[in-house]
Design a protein around this motif. Structure first.
Motif, short mmCIF file in Angstrom:
data_model
loop_
_atom_site.label_atom_id
_atom_site.label_comp_id
_atom_site.label_asym_id
_atom_site.label_seq_id
_atom_site.Cartn_x
_atom_site.Cartn_y
_atom_site.Cartn_z
N ILE A 1 0.83 -1.21 0.00
CA ILE A 1 0.00 0.00 0.00
C ILE A 1 0.86 1.25 0.00
O ILE A 1 0.59 2.21 -0.74
N LEU B 1 -6.52 1.59 -3.97
CA LEU B 1 -5.97 1.75 -2.62
C LEU B 1 -7.03 1.49 -1.56
O LEU B 1 -6.75 0.92 -0.51
N SER C 1 -7.36 -2.15 -1.17
CA SER C 1 -6.24 -2.69 -0.39
C SER C 1 -6.40 -2.39 1.09
O SER C 1 -6.10 -3.24 1.95
#
Length: 410
Positions: free
Chosen positions: A115, A247, A250
């Motif tokens: 990340i 993102l 994630s």
């Protein structure tokens, strides 16, 4: 500064308390599982489980260990014994979970690194781990100060009364209490890690503005360069929005791994905090019932209240942190719908719709091993349950007092 450097001090403290079996390889810089730390943790786990079983089998010794005197009821002795067993169970559970969930912890670290790389590569944003380290240091100082003040005052009160038996009870309670406090601090830290990256994603989304098509005006014609520039800006915004979707996906998976790594500890520690809060409220009731307006009686009441303070603060902080991070899903959805989109561009509309559906179905939540979600509603549940069981304990106390007064030797 990367995340490993920011968490170095916490890792060393966790290794000492058998809550971390990972060490950083000086050659590669990667986290590896240490066999020596694993052996040390297994030995400590066996000792803690053995001591727990010994305390359960030797209940009479645990009852006498509180040393509160003959005026205390049998219910009070039982409450103290349950409280001691609860903190030992929470301690053993934290050690066991650390051994059991090592694969999930490895996936958590790998996912976190990916990340951070995606923030740098896709959004050109760097995570400020120095700020995380400062926040972690302040929280550690506040938390340690609270434990020192509460336990120091309790110890001072019992030293004044020369209560030696209570010292044994206090020492057997103190070590598991500190280890469980460190486990709480680990959970706070990983939640702060997720919160920091969500704040970074939200700030990027707030600054994102897709191109809005202007209505055609007569006798005005935009140049080719202006149109190309507008198309380039719109394409760049679209790429950043796609990166934001990835993102968030994630981070949602990272929270799921967090629940796997620490869900059982949250469940057992919250249950132990409920037991401690209820039992100390019962002792406050007993102290008020036997209150003789002496300084020692007043210190007894304050000591019971301070004994409750670490447990109550742990529940409050955990619930508020989880509630704040969970609310980021709503904040991201609101920020997404404030973006000016091109109504004539189906790709823009489809992307925003898909991201909205993703935020709707992939809501962030923190779970205590799947039994319940940890948020502010938990506070209402604990208050209601504490009130209910406190009333039951008081009723048993009244019945026991009546039986003792009616007995021939009473």
């Amino acid at each position: 500064m990367d995340t490993d450097d920011a968490l170095a001090s916490l890792q060393r403290a966790s290794q000492l308390c058998c809550l971390c079996y990972w060490r950083r390889d000086s050659a590669t810089g990667q986290q590896k599982r240490s066999r020596w730390l694993l052996l040390y943790g297994c030995v400590v786990l066996l000792l803690s489980v053995g001591y727990l079983l010994y305390g359960l089998l030797d209940a009479s010794r645990n009852v006498e260990a509180n040393g509160v005197g003959s005026e205390t009821t049998h219910i009070g002795h039982t409450v103290d014994s349950i409280q001691l067993v609860g903190i030992r169970v929470a301690h053993a559970t934290a050690l066991l979970e650390e051994l059991w969930q090592w694969q999930a912890q490895s996936q958590f670290v790998a996912q976190l690194r990916q990340i951070d790389l995606d923030f740098i590569n896709l959004l050109q944003l760097d995570v400020n781990n120095g700020q995380l380290r400062r926040q972690m240091g302040r929280r550690a100082l506040y938390m340690l100060s609270g434990y020192v003040v509460s336990q120091g005052f309790i110890l001072f009160t019992k030293i004044m009364s020369l209560d030696i038996k209570f010292m044994v009870y206090w020492l057997s309670y103190l070590l598991p209490l500190l280890v469980c406090g460190l486990r709480y601090f680990q959970i706070y830290t990983v939640i702060l890690i997720v919160q920091q990256r969500l704040e970074l994603l939200l700030s990027m989304l707030d600054s994102l503005q897709l191109h809005e098509a202007l209505p055609e005006k007569p006798y005005i014609c935009n140049t080719i360069n202006e149109k190309l520039d507008m198309e380039t800006q719109a394409a760049a915004c679209m790429q950043r929005l796609l990166a934001a979707r990835k993102l968030y996906q994630s981070l949602w998976m990272l929270v799921a791994l967090l629940n796997r790594c620490y869900g059982l500890s949250m469940l057992v520690n919250l249950g132990n905090d409920f037991l401690s809060i209820t039992s100390n409220c019962y002792w406050i009731f007993l102290n008020f019932r036997q209150f003789a307006a002496s300084p020692y009686d007043f210190m007894q009441i304050v000591g019971s209240a301070l004994w409750t303070a670490p447990h109550l603060s742990n529940v409050l902080i955990l619930a508020l942190l989880c509630e704040r991070v969970s609310y980021f899903t709503t904040r991201l959805a609101l920020s997404l719908h404030h973006i000016r989109a091109d109504l004539q561009n189906d790709a823009h509309n489809a992307l925003i719709t898909q991201f909205s559906l993703q935020l709707l179905h992939q809501r962030l939540h923190f779970s205590a091993a799947g039994f319940f979600d940890v948020n502010c509603t938990l506070l209402y549940t604990i208050v209601g349950a504490t009130t209910t069981y406190l009333i039951i304990l008081i009723q048993f106390h009244m019945s026991e007092s009546s039986l003792n007064s009616d007995s021939p030797g009473g």
